[in-house]
Design a protein around this motif. Sequence first.
Motif, short mmCIF file in Angstrom:
data_model
loop_
_atom_site.label_atom_id
_atom_site.label_comp_id
_atom_site.label_asym_id
_atom_site.label_seq_id
_atom_site.Cartn_x
_atom_site.Cartn_y
_atom_site.Cartn_z
N MET A 114 0.83 -1.22 0.00
CA MET A 114 0.00 0.00 0.00
C MET A 114 0.86 1.26 0.00
O MET A 114 0.59 2.22 -0.73
CB MET A 114 -0.95 -0.01 1.21
CG MET A 114 -1.85 1.21 1.32
SD MET A 114 -2.81 1.51 -0.17
CE MET A 114 -4.35 0.70 0.22
N ASP A 115 1.93 1.26 0.81
CA ASP A 115 2.85 2.42 0.85
C ASP A 115 3.48 2.65 -0.52
O ASP A 115 3.61 3.80 -0.98
CB ASP A 115 3.96 2.20 1.89
CG ASP A 115 3.42 2.23 3.32
OD1 ASP A 115 2.26 2.68 3.50
OD2 ASP A 115 4.14 1.79 4.24
N ALA A 116 3.88 1.54 -1.18
CA ALA A 116 4.51 1.64 -2.51
C ALA A 116 3.52 2.20 -3.52
O ALA A 116 3.86 3.08 -4.33
CB ALA A 116 5.02 0.27 -2.96
N VAL A 117 2.26 1.72 -3.47
CA VAL A 117 1.23 2.19 -4.41
C VAL A 117 0.90 3.67 -4.15
O VAL A 117 0.69 4.45 -5.08
CB VAL A 117 -0.03 1.30 -4.32
CG1 VAL A 117 -1.18 1.89 -5.13
CG2 VAL A 117 0.28 -0.10 -4.83
N ASP A 118 0.89 4.08 -2.86
CA ASP A 118 0.68 5.50 -2.53
C ASP A 118 1.77 6.36 -3.17
O ASP A 118 1.49 7.43 -3.74
CB ASP A 118 0.70 5.70 -1.01
CG ASP A 118 -0.63 5.34 -0.36
OD1 ASP A 118 -1.64 5.29 -1.09
OD2 ASP A 118 -0.65 5.08 0.87
N ASP A 119 3.03 5.90 -3.07
CA ASP A 119 4.16 6.63 -3.68
C ASP A 119 3.99 6.73 -5.19
O ASP A 119 4.27 7.77 -5.80
CB ASP A 119 5.49 5.94 -3.36
CG ASP A 119 5.91 6.13 -1.91
OD1 ASP A 119 5.37 7.05 -1.27
OD2 ASP A 119 6.77 5.37 -1.43
N VAL A 120 3.53 5.63 -5.80
CA VAL A 120 3.31 5.61 -7.25
C VAL A 120 2.29 6.68 -7.63
O VAL A 120 2.50 7.45 -8.58
CB VAL A 120 2.82 4.20 -7.71
CG1 VAL A 120 2.16 4.27 -9.09
CG2 VAL A 120 3.98 3.22 -7.73
N PHE A 121 1.19 6.78 -6.89
CA PHE A 121 0.16 7.75 -7.23
C PHE A 121 0.59 9.19 -6.96
O PHE A 121 0.16 10.12 -7.66
CB PHE A 121 -1.18 7.41 -6.55
CG PHE A 121 -2.02 6.48 -7.38
CD1 PHE A 121 -3.01 6.97 -8.21
CD2 PHE A 121 -1.78 5.11 -7.36
CE1 PHE A 121 -3.76 6.12 -9.00
CE2 PHE A 121 -2.53 4.24 -8.15
CZ PHE A 121 -3.52 4.74 -8.98
N ARG A 122 1.47 9.38 -5.96
CA ARG A 122 2.03 10.73 -5.76
C ARG A 122 2.85 11.13 -6.97
O ARG A 122 2.76 12.26 -7.46
CB ARG A 122 2.90 10.75 -4.49
CG ARG A 122 2.13 11.19 -3.25
CD ARG A 122 3.06 11.49 -2.08
NE ARG A 122 3.67 10.27 -1.55
CZ ARG A 122 3.09 9.48 -0.65
NH1 ARG A 122 1.88 9.77 -0.20
NH2 ARG A 122 3.70 8.40 -0.21
N SER A 123 3.65 10.17 -7.47
CA SER A 123 4.45 10.44 -8.68
C SER A 123 3.56 10.70 -9.89
O SER A 123 3.86 11.56 -10.72
CB SER A 123 5.39 9.27 -8.98
OG SER A 123 6.34 9.11 -7.96
N LEU A 124 2.45 9.95 -9.99
CA LEU A 124 1.53 10.14 -11.13
C LEU A 124 0.92 11.54 -11.12
O LEU A 124 0.77 12.18 -12.17
CB LEU A 124 0.42 9.08 -11.10
CG LEU A 124 0.85 7.64 -11.45
CD1 LEU A 124 -0.27 6.66 -11.13
CD2 LEU A 124 1.27 7.53 -12.91
N ARG A 125 0.58 12.05 -9.93
CA ARG A 125 0.06 13.42 -9.84
C ARG A 125 1.13 14.43 -10.31
O ARG A 125 0.82 15.43 -10.95
CB ARG A 125 -0.36 13.73 -8.40
CG ARG A 125 -1.66 13.04 -7.96
CD ARG A 125 -2.89 13.71 -8.57
NE ARG A 125 -4.14 13.15 -8.07
CZ ARG A 125 -4.92 13.76 -7.18
NH1 ARG A 125 -4.59 14.94 -6.69
NH2 ARG A 125 -6.05 13.20 -6.81
N ASP A 126 2.40 14.14 -9.96
CA ASP A 126 3.50 15.01 -10.41
C ASP A 126 3.66 14.93 -11.93
O ASP A 126 3.96 15.94 -12.59
CB ASP A 126 4.82 14.61 -9.73
CG ASP A 126 4.81 14.88 -8.23
OD1 ASP A 126 4.01 15.74 -7.81
OD2 ASP A 126 5.58 14.25 -7.50
N VAL A 127 3.48 13.72 -12.49
CA VAL A 127 3.56 13.54 -13.95
C VAL A 127 2.51 14.42 -14.63
O VAL A 127 2.79 15.09 -15.63
CB VAL A 127 3.34 12.05 -14.33
CG1 VAL A 127 3.07 11.88 -15.82
CG2 VAL A 127 4.54 11.21 -13.92
N ALA A 128 1.30 14.45 -14.07
CA ALA A 128 0.21 15.25 -14.64
C ALA A 128 0.52 16.75 -14.59
O ALA A 128 0.07 17.52 -15.44
CB ALA A 128 -1.10 14.95 -13.92
N ARG A 129 1.32 17.18 -13.59
CA ARG A 129 1.64 18.61 -13.42
C ARG A 129 2.83 19.05 -14.26
O ARG A 129 3.16 20.25 -14.29
CB ARG A 129 1.97 18.91 -11.96
CG ARG A 129 0.79 19.12 -11.06
CD ARG A 129 1.23 19.74 -9.74
NE ARG A 129 1.97 18.80 -8.94
CZ ARG A 129 1.44 17.99 -8.03
NH1 ARG A 129 0.14 18.03 -7.81
NH2 ARG A 129 2.17 17.15 -7.34
#
Length: 652
Positions: free
Chosen positions: A502-517
Amino acid sequence: MAVPVLELRRVCQQVWEPVLARANRSVVFLDAACAEALHWGGGGAGELLAAGALAVRALPAETGGTAASGRIVFVVSGPLRGGTAAAVRGVLDRGAVRHCVLVCGGEAEDGEQAEMEETLRRWMGEGSRAEVVLRGPPLLAPVSAELCLLPGLATFLPPLPGSGGPGPVEAGLGALPAELRAAMRTLVGDLDALFTALGLREECFAVGTLSRVVAAELASYAPARNRRRMGTNKASIVFVDRTLDLAGAVGHHGDNLAEKILSVLPKLPGHKTDVMVNMVELTALQTTDETCSIIAPGCLAQPNDPAARALWESFMNLKQKEAVMEARRHLVEAASRENLPIKMSMGRVTPEQLSSYLQLFRNNLKALENHCGLLQLVLATIQTLKHPQTAKWDNFLAFERLLLQTLGESEMASVLKQLLPMIKSYKERKKDDYTCEDFLVLLVYMYSVVGEMKSGKELDAAEEEVKKALTKAICDEPEPSPLWQKITGCESSLGLTSQKAMDAVDDVFRSLRDVARARAHLKQFNSIHDPGSTTLQASYKPLLKQVVEEICSADRPDPVDIEHMSSGLTDLLKTGFSMFMKVNRPHPGDHPLLIVFVVGGVTVSEVKMVKDLVAARKPGTQVLVLSSALLTPPRAAELLFATDGLHPDTGI
């Protein structure tokens, strides 16, 4: 001006001249980046052995391997520090070395070279001799006529906004972490050495935050300013951040054979670009083991074989169907030259047909030797066409097109909800279903295409549902895939708890939000998604295509997002006066050579797109693409999620 092809080949070989001159009766140790450069552009390890080397070994060294003559040559991509220094010392500490040569990169200030030689002598012991040779041109891997990689920067990706990396406003070398600063300085020094060897006088341009830092450093670099006064060949170099368009790196747009070969075949050990080609089919060995390690693997790089090199260029530049036909043509011509009893058949080329032609070479050692490079490329073609992942390529492409259409009509939250039923556990999955690793690739594509989004309860809730489904699927795997092992830090399912997943997937989605920005600060190239209309389908507009179209535009508008970096007072005055006088600002389309440097990796399809666009829009302009890596969808996901962009590994 014939700069790129012939001159680059000469520069790539020139790097190895000091090594070849000192290789006789020595064991040569190479780090991974040097090995990759030798593999693609220096003629391979055979050149070192032909020059008298007793053996060629990897650094860091796992076994002893010092020569009976007590002579060692180290070839390293960077300066003698950090991991490189530890690896060199590890070999010298084993004793028995009396004479050592170190060929390295970097600049040596007054007395630094003598200091390094003294250090090497101290590590070897009394009565020893040491020589340090600073490499002139940089290490380059010339993958094709238009593409050169800098393998020393293969793990490099520009940091994303919001991840502690430089923002668009504060970009400057001093603001970067030490490792990233060192990588930038190495890159600038390497480019200056390359442009010196090619006699270039370049103007620097940038699209993206980190590209701006690199371009500004190169423009103001004192040795580069001196070189430009002497250079005779005018060029424009445009740096572009990879992270502005990651959809291009993970997408399956190209109908290109080289791209598929590089994506589906396993990597050659120790290499970031080339792949292993199973050679069992050319032997009498009967085995069903696809990874048969008894027979040495083949590969794609064939620098000493003109026919194989020509076929590889076809793989890079033609559509898959045409490339496969070209493979058959080369094979038929080779068989005819060897008087082998080949029966030419027309129509569609199948892997089985190519295999039947290959069998003719199997028991003819002379024919095998004469056409070994060509046969390796044909085998790579056969194995790729038969690979289950190749069939999946078209599934990805169809789904990406559907995503483009859906993203034009719906909010991101509803698109994420549509993904949910497709996330299946290991036991539920069929061969055509997407794996956990495949979903990473699709998510990067979605977030990069959609760009900056309004955050809200609906989007947060949809993301949470996808996170839960993905976490459950990861935990249900018998063993985590190599990429998820790196992301979670767990090598086996035994250590992978649901909290860690879950922690790893949370990190992935934080990076995905950065990708979108990532493109939020751009004005002209802010979008890579064309939502289409009632008559036109939605489509993906590659950022690189937009940049090159702007450069090649006949109207020569002042670029909005392609920023020119001044190299001194004259350029600054030009830029200042142009605000109130009719002074032409430097434009990236001004010169007969255009160099596009994608910072963080480029794909085969993008290289072909740049080449074709320049040929169509600006005939007579030569184009060269430089980058840190040749990306495939899995490799791009690994760089994004399992590599620290702020602290790249610049040592061993």
